[in-house]
Design an enzyme around this catalytic site. Structure first.
Site, short mmCIF file in Angstrom:
data_model
loop_
_atom_site.label_atom_id
_atom_site.label_comp_id
_atom_site.label_asym_id
_atom_site.label_seq_id
_atom_site.Cartn_x
_atom_site.Cartn_y
_atom_site.Cartn_z
CG ASN A 37 25.11 44.98 -9.02
OD1 ASN A 37 26.12 45.21 -8.37
ND2 ASN A 37 24.01 45.70 -8.91
CB SER A 42 29.00 28.20 -17.72
OG SER A 42 27.66 27.84 -17.98
CB SER A 43 30.72 28.53 -22.15
OG SER A 43 31.77 28.92 -21.31
CD GLU A 99 34.71 32.13 -20.52
OE1 GLU A 99 34.73 31.10 -19.80
OE2 GLU A 99 33.73 32.42 -21.21
#
Length: 158
Positions: A37, A42-43, A99
């Protein structure tokens, strides 16, 4: 507060299906994260996080993951996704995860994601030790998908 993940991986996958969602599911399976799941994050790579060689997570687990993906139902279209991680010189600092996905090649996606990692480090004024990048591309047959992801997880107690 939740504990910080201690491990990360870079994974990529591609897939074909009759629908965009099933193609994405096949790409997740190909990347090794299809039975989790996913909790999209974020990064930020937590400080001290280390690269793992494999996932050791039970099916159905909640898995924090930064990812880029793209699907297409246009036969012959080229799609690509890349994931990049910047590792700081100082392990007490956070790293950065970037990404990228587009109608392009894996090489182009890799270049773009590396540029973003370097830029994120420059914004923060962090010395960069290394950049790790993984990318994938796919030419669509019927309905295709690609994913490039950075799952974050914890060492399991033995």
């Amino acid at each position: 507060m939740l504990p910080l993940p201690t491990l990360y991986m870079l994974v990529v996958g591609k897939g074909e299906g009759k629908k965009k969602l099933t193609a994405f599911d096949v790409a997740l399976l190909d990347a090794g994260i299809g039975n989790m799941n996913l909790l999209r994050v974020s990064s930020v790579l937590p400080p001290g996080c280390t690269l793992a060689s494999r996932l050791d997570i039970p099916a159905g687990s909640l898995l924090p993951v930064a990812y880029g993906s793209i699907t297409s139902d246009v036969p012959g279209e080229r799609i690509a996704a890349a994931i990049g991680v910047g590792v700081p010189e100082d392990p007490a600092l956070s790293g950065m995860i970037m990404e990228f996905s587009a109608f392009t090649s894996a090489d182009e996606a890799s270049l773009r994601v590396e540029e973003m990692v370097r830029e994120a480090f420059a914004f923060r004024g962090y010395p960069l030790k290394e950049v790790k990048v993984k990318a994938i591309e796919h030419v669509v047959n019927e309905c295709g998908a690609v994913i490039a992801a950075c799952p974050l997880f914890y060492e399991r107690e033995r």
